[in-house]
Scaffold this active site. Structure first.
Site, PDB file in Angstrom:
ATOM      1  N   VAL A  12      43.779 -20.502  40.722  1.00 21.81           N
ATOM      2  CA  VAL A  12      42.386 -20.540  41.148  1.00 21.81           C
ATOM      3  C   VAL A  12      41.452 -19.986  40.066  1.00 21.81           C
ATOM      4  O   VAL A  12      40.239 -20.142  40.147  1.00 21.81           O
ATOM      5  CB  VAL A  12      42.192 -19.749  42.468  1.00 21.81           C
ATOM      6  CG1 VAL A  12      42.175 -18.244  42.214  1.00 21.81           C
ATOM      7  CG2 VAL A  12      40.934 -20.191  43.192  1.00 21.81           C
ATOM      8  N   SER A  13      42.037 -19.358  39.040  1.00 23.58           N
ATOM      9  CA  SER A  13      41.255 -18.707  37.990  1.00 23.58           C
ATOM     10  C   SER A  13      41.263 -19.525  36.708  1.00 23.58           C
ATOM     11  O   SER A  13      42.317 -19.685  36.085  1.00 23.58           O
ATOM     12  CB  SER A  13      41.836 -17.312  37.709  1.00 23.58           C
ATOM     13  OG  SER A  13      41.460 -16.842  36.430  1.00 23.58           O
ATOM     14  N   PRO A  14      40.105 -20.042  36.245  1.00 25.17           N
ATOM     15  CA  PRO A  14      40.089 -20.791  34.986  1.00 25.17           C
ATOM     16  C   PRO A  14      40.469 -19.933  33.793  1.00 25.17           C
ATOM     17  O   PRO A  14      41.045 -20.422  32.819  1.00 25.17           O
ATOM     18  CB  PRO A  14      38.640 -21.293  34.891  1.00 25.17           C
ATOM     19  CG  PRO A  14      37.851 -20.341  35.727  1.00 25.17           C
ATOM     20  CD  PRO A  14      38.763 -19.948  36.851  1.00 25.17           C
TER      21      PRO A  14
END
Length: 224
Positions: A12-14
């Site tokens: 979910v974290s770029p």
């Protein structure tokens, strides 16, 4: 091995995407210096709750700054096609749990699958929290029987517990976001690092030979 980088990531974290691409790019170089890498799936939502942190997009000043910072990061890490999907943020429990099972049962495909998750969500806009869509992505790497096993295992009590344990481990190491690293150097000392722009600090801590950025003199001054 004379050093160890344990890296806690969530799809979910770029910035976790940036970190994984960067570490994989340098895996063999790090190995040549006796430094190993362990990529650990965690649940970022649980880290935020457990640490009392708030996602950047919930704070106006951070959200505004992220527009500039993400553009710079995309250029630096060579991932220009990243864009925030319309469904962001997702509840990443299902894909993260599937990665727990894949790491244990298909270790050679673990990193390629993790990178595929990032690519599909952040570049193709595929919502990996939807079981049917996640299965479609998995079928590009695994056969039907394997995909079915992965999807079933992702909802098993054992895998759910392992993701919780991984997340707690990260919190115990001081995590308040992703990517989070717990690094051990050749002296056996351990320290935390955070983010995708602190690798030069990490190399220094590990005692690795590395080159700092150089700022050449401008042409006008050089001619004097």
């Amino acid at each position: 091995m004379s050093g160890q980088i344990t890296c806690y990531l969530d799809c979910v974290s770029p910035y976790s995407y940036f970190a994984l691409v960067y570490l994989e790019k340098h895996r063999e170089v790090l190995k040549s210096h006796g430094v190993s890498i362990d990529i650990v799936p965690v649940f970022l939502g649980g880290i935020n709750v457990g640490s009392g942190n708030k996602p950047p997009w919930t704070l106006p000043a951070k959200a505004s700054y992220s527009t500039y910072d993400s553009a710079r990061a995309k250029a630096y890490f060579g991932l220009p096609n990243i864009k925030t999907p319309s469904f962001f943020p997702i509840l990443s429990l299902l894909p993260q749990r599937s990665l727990i099972y894949i790491k244990s049962q298909h270790p050679t495909l673990f990193i390629p699958t993790f990178i595929s998750y990032f690519h599909c969500m952040w570049e193709q806009g595929i919502d990996l929290s939807v079981p049917e869509l996640l299965a479609t992505v998995l079928l590009k790497i695994y056969d039907e029987a394997q995909t079915k096993q992965i999807m079933e295992a992702a909802n098993s009590p054992e895998v759910k517990k392992q993701l919780n344990d991984n997340t707690k481990e990260a919190l115990d190491h001081g995590a308040f976001g992703c990517p989070w690293y717990w690094v051990r150097n050749k002296r056996g000392e351990e320290e935390p690092f955070f983010g995708s722009d602190r690798f030069h600090y990490m190399w220094e801590y590990l005692g690795l030979p590395w080159k700092d950025m150089e700022l050449p003199m401008g042409e006008a001054k050089a001619k004097i």
